[in-house]
Design a protein around this motif. Structure first.
Motif, PDB file in Angstrom:
ATOM      1  N   SER A  92       4.012   6.959   9.298  1.00 28.91           N
ATOM      2  CA  SER A  92       5.448   7.006   9.634  1.00 28.91           C
ATOM      3  C   SER A  92       6.264   6.249   8.622  1.00 28.91           C
ATOM      4  N   LEU A  93       5.758   5.100   8.174  1.00 30.24           N
ATOM      5  CA  LEU A  93       6.567   4.335   7.227  1.00 30.24           C
ATOM      6  C   LEU A  93       6.672   5.061   5.897  1.00 30.24           C
ATOM      7  N   ILE A 115       6.696   8.299   5.552  1.00 33.37           N
ATOM      8  CA  ILE A 115       7.664   9.380   5.756  1.00 33.37           C
ATOM      9  C   ILE A 115       9.083   8.821   5.780  1.00 33.37           C
ATOM     10  N   GLU A 116       9.231   7.663   6.460  1.00 35.22           N
ATOM     11  CA  GLU A 116      10.552   7.018   6.510  1.00 35.22           C
ATOM     12  C   GLU A 116      10.999   6.625   5.102  1.00 35.22           C
TER      13      GLU A 116
END
Lengths: 479, 479
Positions: free
Chosen positions: A428-429, A431-432
């Motif tokens: 997720s990080l 992608i963020e």
């Protein structure tokens, strides 16, 4: 302390060794020892200070050059002063020229301009106003003169001091406001008559003009340091550092998965590079002050007079948001919970692909800003990055089902969520971070458009547009 | 533009309305209109500026008070000047007293002290050295005098300017170095003889002493603003903001899960509170300058002379690391991939428990700093937080297995990893935030120990210790 009944004092001599001081009978002897130790300590401290200064001068010779420039400017002013027959008009007021040079000569051209312009404006405004108030006070009679002067002084000084807290004044005229108060006080309180004051104002403005123009000439002619160029290189260097930070973070995390025998030396160099993104976190203040000073600078090098320095700040904001994400990524990967290597291996490829394409985008942006040329590759690289994001999402989506497909009906062997936690965070990080990099891309594109960065594509297009226009002119001649 | 064959110009009058300007024949008429528009625009701008200033004065009356204090100090100095018979010794040099007040009066007591001390030290050192160099130059004959003066001026000015880049000088003596150069130039270049110079030096030091002591008295007696107190309240307020940010983040994420009909108004207020943590991200520069000035302040209120201001900076560093994590948390939760509410509901309890206990710890730390009293509850709350971390980890560990237990052999209904992604990120970042909060706890504890915060426990213990000591004294009277 008490060893064998006798006291023993040890003195730390600065280089790490200790000396045993034998108790001496005479007071004078101890005094001499004390003074010796003090002098030696002072010497060691002074030496260390010099070493530090030498280190700074070596690593950033611009700072030493600035020192020499100030020395030069002051020497020139003192020559003015020595050649008094030539400049009889200035006389004892030469002090103001020296003071102007000392106070307004800053390390960048922009800051020097800012202070010079502020000093001239502040002095002129306050001088005019001061002479006016002085005249009103003189006209109102001996009794009211001190009252008029006192009240006007109190009100103007209070209001101007307060105005220095207002952001628009603070960024542009903070120094000018101080000079305004100073000059107003000096003029309004002075016991000279008004006609004498005009003469004084004239000489003061002349000396300040000499001082400021000297500052500007010296700071622009000898190795000029432009706040604008500094901001420019700060921004593209920070982009490189972000890319290194992102790459370093990922290779740190996967280092034992694909290649357990990575060389230590190489790793250390990599680590210091990977940590360099941390200075992006705290670059806000320096970016803002540089952008503030850059606005005062004339056109220089590749930068026009109205170069959009504020747009660099927007790039900076977007970069910092990115850096926060990388910071979180960095520390989450070092958390206690570790994912097993077998799981890591499954995500190795897509994660590395995303981080590589992300840092490629950042490096391309850095090149765009560095060369001030629009990139033809950037769109391609951003879409590469987006594809990598989708591939990573796909890898994640197929993750448990692949497991279950391999080990049919053995649901218990699905990795417990606990072990997936760091991997999921990583994903997720990442992608963020990619989505925040897109904000950086947008900010850089805005900058490139506003600052009219060169672009081969646009040249061609503008050629075509011109042709179209000619056609349109011919078809609708009345337009 | 071209409507019915005639041109029509509209002017924006500043308040949003537009006025249609009829083409007028006379040039004078147009001029009058232009001047009118300009004056009106100036008036509107001035009014907006005043409104802004009024807003600042209302929200931060301390800034307005500072303005009044500067006005007061300058009025007092001008009284000195008017009562010249009383202070004949100062005479025309009263200018230096005024200049000192204008230049050294800063908004906090610490900054004023810093500038005053720097000014006095810089002036004295440079005056002494300048007189020495002047004497040497005068002794070396008419031919060498300008050469000696010029070289010494160039070398000293260059070296001192360069020294302002060295961090230890920059934080403590930046202003003093500038004053040193200024005074040295004025003294060494002046054409006075040495005996006259001593007289000059004496009067200058007297006027500067009057100016600096006046500044210090006024800034300390009338509504003193202490840099130390400001730093103190900045730190505990930032702790509160972090706690609010963490809470706000979680309730934002879970708002539709447990209570879909939350009131909008309440939510908005909550949002602005939740965003307030962002100012923690950029508080480094102001914290450092406040800590730098606080060191110059005498004991005031609850702060002793050697209050460990640097420890506040360490708390600040730990807090910022926490804020980076909350920033990442905030934005990850707003990412595109959404977890289904059914899954959210499973983690609602442990996540909320962890965020509540984490923000409780932060709020307790804020109270510790605010009241300057060690907390008896903090250990308990930290262990509560750690238990919440473990419970969250346990909830995660049992996550997929509970699912499979409910729906036996239906492995396909296990939530795909994709949907778990935001939840997993939430969990890891929450756990990471908790571990960073522990660093904040440690930093605050160090501060509390070094600054000798009151503690009921320690009072009791020191009582006991004293008793023990008395016993020991009695048992071993020879000790």
């Amino acid at each position: 302390m008490a060893s064998g009944g006798s006291l023993e004092w040890r003195v730390n001599v600065g280089d790490g060794a200790t000396e045993v001081l034998r108790p001496e009978g005479s007071f004078v002897g101890r005094m001499v020892m004390g003074v010796k130790g003090f002098v030696w300590g002072l010497f060691v401290k002074g030496w260390m200070f010099l070493e530090k200064a030498w280190g700074i001068a070596n690593s950033e010779p611009k700072k030493a050059v600035h020192g020499l420039k100030v020395g030069l400017a002051l020497s020139i002013v003192s020559v003015f002063y020595y050649m008094r027959p030539l400049y009889e008009g200035i006389g004892g007021n030469a002090m103001w020229a020296i003071m102007t040079v000392v106070v307004t000569f800053e390390s960048t051209v922009g800051a020097t301009f800012y202070k010079c312009v502020n000093r001239v404006i502040g002095t002129s405004l306050a001088g005019g106003l001061g002479i006016g108030v002085h005249w009103v006070a003189a006209e109102s009679g001996d009794r009211f003169e001190p009252i008029v002067l006192g009240i006007s002084l109190f009100l103007l000084a209070s209001a101007t001091t307060f105005s220095r807290f207002i952001p628009s004044i603070k960024t542009k005229f903070d120094y000018g406001a101080m000079i305004f108060i100073l000059t107003f006080c000096l003029v309004s309180i002075s016991s000279y008559r008004v006609d004498k004051l005009f003469e004084l104002a004239h000489t003061r403005l002349t000396t300040i003009a000499i001082g400021t123009s000297l500052c500007i000439i010296v700071s622009m002619l000898f190795c000029p340091m432009w706040a604008g160029s500094q901001l420019h290189s700060l921004v593209f260097r920070n982009l490189d550092k972000l890319a290194d930070g992102l790459d370093g973070c990922l290779s740190e995390y996967f280092k034992n998965v694909d290649d357990p025998e990575m060389e230590n030396e190489d790793q250390e160099c990599h680590d210091s590079k990977a940590q360099s993104y941390k200075c992006v976190l705290n670059s806000k203040a320096s970016e803002e002050s540089m952008a503030n000073f850059a606005r005062w600078e004339p056109a220089h090098g590749r930068f026009g007079f109205r170069h959009p320095w504020k747009k660099y700040l927007e790039v900076g904001v977007a970069m910092r948001k990115c850096a926060y994400c990388i910071e979180a990524l960095h520390d989450c990967l070092n958390s206690e919970i570790k994912a097993p290597n077998s799981l890591k291996l499954l995500l190795l490829e897509p994660c590395k692909a995303l981080s590589t394409s992300s840092s490629k985008v950042l490096k391309e942006l850095s090149i765009v800003i560095k060369t001030m040329k629009k990139s033809t590759k950037i769109d391609l690289e951003v879409s590469d990055m987006n594809i990598a994001v989708q591939e990573l999402q796909a890898a994640i989506a197929s993750f448990p089902s692949t497991q279950t497909a391999n080990e049919e009906h053995e649901a218990a062997t699905i990795p417990p969520l606990m072990e997936l936690l760091p991997l999921a965070t990583l994903v997720s990080l990442l992608i963020e971070t990619a989505s925040r990099i897109e904000h950086v891309v947008n900010a850089v594109e805005t900058l490139a458009n506003v600052a009219n960065f060169d672009s081969e594509e646009e040249k061609k297009r503008s050629c075509l547009d011109n042709n179209d226009h000619h056609v349109a002119m011919r078809v609708f001649p009345e337009a």
